[in-house]
Scaffold this active site. Structure first.
Site, PDB file in Angstrom:
ATOM      1  N   GLY A  53       0.805  -1.213   0.000  1.00  8.86           N
ATOM      2  CA  GLY A  53       0.000   0.000   0.000  1.00  8.86           C
ATOM      3  C   GLY A  53       0.843   1.270   0.000  1.00  8.86           C
ATOM      4  O   GLY A  53       0.308   2.369  -0.131  1.00  8.86           O
ATOM      5  N   GLU A  80       9.857  -7.652   6.264  1.00  8.83           N
ATOM      6  CA  GLU A  80       9.799  -6.443   5.442  1.00  8.83           C
ATOM      7  C   GLU A  80      10.451  -6.619   4.064  1.00  8.83           C
ATOM      8  O   GLU A  80      11.172  -5.728   3.597  1.00  8.83           O
ATOM      9  CB  GLU A  80      10.446  -5.277   6.205  1.00  8.83           C
ATOM     10  CG  GLU A  80       9.731  -5.009   7.531  1.00  8.83           C
ATOM     11  CD  GLU A  80      10.320  -3.831   8.316  1.00  8.83           C
ATOM     12  OE1 GLU A  80      10.520  -2.765   7.706  1.00  8.83           O
ATOM     13  OE2 GLU A  80      10.572  -3.974   9.523  1.00  8.83           O
ATOM     14  N   ILE A  84      12.879  -8.495   2.969  1.00  6.92           N
ATOM     15  CA  ILE A  84      14.315  -8.757   2.758  1.00  6.92           C
ATOM     16  C   ILE A  84      14.622 -10.230   2.508  1.00  6.92           C
ATOM     17  O   ILE A  84      15.698 -10.561   2.042  1.00  6.92           O
ATOM     18  CB  ILE A  84      15.197  -8.233   3.927  1.00  6.92           C
ATOM     19  CG1 ILE A  84      14.946  -9.020   5.226  1.00  6.92           C
ATOM     20  CG2 ILE A  84      14.992  -6.735   4.129  1.00  6.92           C
ATOM     21  CD1 ILE A  84      15.970  -8.736   6.311  1.00  6.92           C
ATOM     22  N   TYR A 106       2.297   5.424  21.941  1.00  5.05           N
ATOM     23  CA  TYR A 106       2.303   6.050  20.617  1.00  5.05           C
ATOM     24  C   TYR A 106       2.392   7.558  20.811  1.00  5.05           C
ATOM     25  O   TYR A 106       1.540   8.150  21.481  1.00  5.05           O
ATOM     26  CB  TYR A 106       1.019   5.673  19.893  1.00  5.05           C
ATOM     27  CG  TYR A 106       0.976   6.028  18.431  1.00  5.05           C
ATOM     28  CD1 TYR A 106       1.292   5.077  17.462  1.00  5.05           C
ATOM     29  CD2 TYR A 106       0.611   7.296  18.002  1.00  5.05           C
ATOM     30  CE1 TYR A 106       1.233   5.385  16.111  1.00  5.05           C
ATOM     31  CE2 TYR A 106       0.563   7.610  16.653  1.00  5.05           C
ATOM     32  CZ  TYR A 106       0.868   6.647  15.709  1.00  5.05           C
ATOM     33  OH  TYR A 106       0.819   6.946  14.379  1.00  5.05           O
TER      34      TYR A 106
END
Lengths: 533, 533
Positions: A127, A257, A259, A443
């Site tokens: 995305g 991710e 890799i 967060y």
């Protein structure tokens, strides 16, 4: 998605008047920066791919699915962190040399073979919502770099309604997945802020966590199987919800991710679409009391689907509810709870009892429903803030309950001190949005007036803050992942032996290093302090 | 633990008269085999270690913690599968060349360094309860092999009562851990059948699952951190209950069964000791109806702490309740439920509603409390059965709910056909004892009359059955792990690319191959069918 901002331009959120009035109070004088560069005026690095290279990819995926046009290249030139957006404001920009869109697992396989043979780096692209530099067009030791856009791998491949398991193609977006499942009466229930654009494969590759995690778990706990194409072979994993058949190899790819390989299909646990939803908002005298309430809820498994706690700074400006900013400076620390599914009255009664005992006061439905309406809109506001000259970025971490307050203070101090040192006033807000029996996430949103070179300034402040996170016992990321931005700190978090494990897997599956070079594993052992200086 | 059987000789369970009467009905004529060999008469392979080797280990861990005495060696010569017990009945036996007992992480580290330098294989040994050949004294390419007994690494290292997290030394047994935690009002709640002997490190290394898994999860979901010594470096992992900091490297070691490193400490989630416990037994017309009931319970998260379903064959002889065997041949399929902790009336009401809707009939407390009393005693009975000439072994798998019945039939048919082909009558029982929203485990017990060479016969039957498990979509193990016995089928389950990942990690962490050679990763690509022929 806008090439240089978030989402659909139609949904853009101009700054409410109240916010415009509030900003100078929080941040001092804010200067409007120069207007962002127009797409037509951007100068991209020329494509390093030969016509033969492009023809080879066209042969693999079809002419219409390979593009070296500037629009396609620039759209795939990074993710959506504030760093990315600041980079999109420059005249000179880097971009992948082409965009390739495979339509099947076999086409992904063919692209990897071609890329290996032609020494071309491959950045898997879902995305495009990474906020940690996972999509930077880095070519590493290769001659060129292509963005492998996976959006054509879309759809519900299989649904097992008896077991509550669905196989989704990796490029299916959040809304597409929910809409396909809803036709059969099922829901995945994974709603990160990137939901509208991010993909199932991206959720898996980045170990995403969604706003309903209290009810349905983080994404890695939803995954029951995966299909992966690596440069040296395929994998199909996931025969059982529980197994002792060696280490769980699915977990090697969750958080990888891109890799190690390209995830092409994901098998996930789904549940019947909830028929009921109840909202309740709470106020606590302060963050510490609210955190204690959330701890009790997590440790007594009392069962809200969503629970989040905003600290005093976030509560005061109600940034969690984009529409309402500045309406009134609320006091204390606010909590939003949402209950979905069955048995709500009992779950709510027990949760309420625990929150009340911790010092909470219910305000009924309060702002909870409004929070839910605006919950994907935060990033739009960031665009308007940047346009107004306000730096706005988020970062996140997690730790055990015992260390939570100390970690929050350490991060807040590091951010404030960092901006203060360059003469910027800042405003730091924090919320807890993911709870576990043993700990929780934190967060942070930071606002600051933009100075001369916000990009360089932020790199330094973020580096110091990352050091503070690790020093206070936090993880370098709870759900944003590692990308390139966090890679030096991952090394510190898992140690040299941990990095050697990742490097060994990488060498085995991707011996030529074509996949997402520089992501997750930092190229050398550059320590975080080296970045500081 | 007895050297050639299960547990404490004081707790041995002679076969109840009723069982003695029942066996010929189930299995035909059973011949009592020759008496087991006496320890003093066993001839062990001579120790391959030099005096210098032994002195070096003595220097590392203290004189009293190194032994090459036959008793110590034979005690560490394997686990407790029926194959192990049959091997313990032979005159000639293989054993590790010595037993070394480190007392700290640093001593483990020193032992690994010594072993690497002296080309000595190391078999990490916890409670010695492996039933998959994980403890066989295989030296691989090394000159000798030592058993690294980890029982001295014992104790509660740290307790964080706020976060509900405890750090336990890896050699702490189940009862030791629970007793140490109970002093502080906490419980781990992990009760596999091996509970009384197995260790925390073993639970982690083998991805154990306990009888209370419906309430507290399988062991790998309880682990929040680990400390590991590998031949080439140490690891300390686990900063947060949730993280996106790359792939979860803890999961590389959960299920690694000592081939990558030695787990020395485990951080686990703990909960307050439950104050209440309620039992309820149920009867279903058949296994399929019971399985449907369990599925409803798992998918509606209705919350029993223990739930298990015995099929018709197991229900008939009530083998689940060792004390009661043969009392009366019960009909249908029985379910045991146990509720611990808070909110029991509501959890029980919802579970009961679901079980009733699936065709279940409650018999009140029934046999449930009695099941709990005898729940660790099954292995004692196996010793008595072997002495009486009855082969008795267990095996287990798991899959999704949709495939569960087919998998059960396939395994049952494979076992019965296998024994039938060698002229043995067999009796196969099955239960479900671990449930998940998307699937469940299947645990089989097989009884058969012992023929000439039960060991060789079982190897063939088990190989066929493993093939059937994989063909029907099951995992090769839900909680017994891989060891050496399942290694060829692990290769089939995760594929060549999966095995290459494990081999790459192994090469990186243990480049000389000293750790548990031949476990988990089969030495070559011997397929399961090669073993068949």
């Amino acid at each position: 998605m806008r090439w240089n901002g978030w989402g659909d331009p139609e949904r853009a959120k101009p700054l409410p008047r109240a916010v415009q009035a509030l900003l100078p109070l929080l941040l001092g004088r804010v200067r409007k920066p120069a207007a962002p560069v127009e797409l037509a005026n951007v100068r991209l690095t020329p494509s390093a791919l030969s016509g033969e290279d492009l023809d080879a990819f066209r042969g693999a995926v079809g002419d219409e699915n390979v593009s070296a046009a500037p629009e396609a290249r620039i759209y795939h030139s990074g993710g959506r962190s504030t760093l990315d957006l600041l980079r999109r404001r420059a005249i000179e920009q880097e971009a992948p040399d082409a965009v390739v869109r495979p339509g099947s697992h076999e086409e992904v396989r063919a692209c990897l073979d071609l890329a290996t043979a032609r020494k071309i780096a491959v950045i898997p692209f879902g995305g495009g919502t990474s906020v940690v530099g996972a999509l930077d067009p880095e070519r590493g030791a290769q001659l060129a770099v292509v963005s492998l856009d996976l959006r054509r791998l879309s759809g519900l491949i299989h649904l097992d309604p008896v077991s509550g398991e669905a196989v989704l193609a990796a490029g299916t977006t959040g809304p597409e997945a929910e809409s396909l499942l809803a036709e059969h009466g099922f829901e995945l229930g994974h709603y990160p802020q990137s939901f509208r654009y991010a993909t199932i494969g991206g959720f898996a590759a980045a170990r995403s966590s969604g706003q309903n995690s209290a009810g349905y778990g983080r994404f890695d706990t939803m995954v029951t199987g995966i299909r992966v194409a690596t440069p040296t072979g395929d994998l199909e994993l996931g025969r059982s919800p529980g197994s002792a058949a060696g280490p769980d190899l699915i977990r090697v790819f969750l958080g990888s991710e891109g890799i190690f390989g390209v995830i092409t299909e994901v098998k996930v646990r789904v549940h019947p679409t909830p028929q009921h939803r109840v909202f309740e908002a709470w106020t606590f005298p302060n963050f510490a009391a609210g955190a204690e309430g959330l701890r009790q809820v997590a440790q007594h498994a009392s069962g809200p689907t969503v629970i989040r706690l905003s600290d005093e700074a976030e509560t005061a400006v109600s940034l969690a509810q984009v529409g309402k900013i500045g309406k009134a400076l609320a006091k204390g620390a606010s909590v939003v709870t949402v209950y979905e599914g069955e048995g709500i009255p009992l779950r709510r009664a027990r949760t309420s009892e625990l929150l009340r005992a911790a010092g909470g006061t219910s305000s009924g439905e309060g702002d909870a429903a409004e929070w839910m309406k605006g919950r994907f809109d935060g990033p739009y506001l960031r665009d308007s803030l940047l346009d107004a000259g306000v730096f706005c970025e988020t970062l996140e971490t997690a730790t055990t309950w015992a260390k939570l307050s100390e970690l929050r203070s350490a991060v807040e101090a590091s951010l404030k001190d960092g901006f203060s040192a360059i003469g910027s006033k800042s405003y730091v807000m924090c919320h807890v949005s993911h709870i576990y029996p043993t700990g929780a996430s934190l967060y942070f949103t930071v606002l600051a007036s933009i100075r001369e070179d916000p990009l360089e300034a932020w790199l330094k402040i973020k580096a110091h803050t990352n050091d503070s996170i690790l020093a206070a016992g936090g993880t370098i990321s709870h759900h944003h992942a590692v990308g390139r931005d966090h890679a030096p700190w991952l090394r510190e978090e898992v140690g040299e032996t941990g990095i050697r494990i990742l490097e060994a897997i990488k060498r085995e599956l991707d011996p030529h290093g074509i996949l997402n070079p520089g992501a997750v594993i930092a190229a050398d052992s550059a320590s975080s302090s080296a970045q500081d200086s």
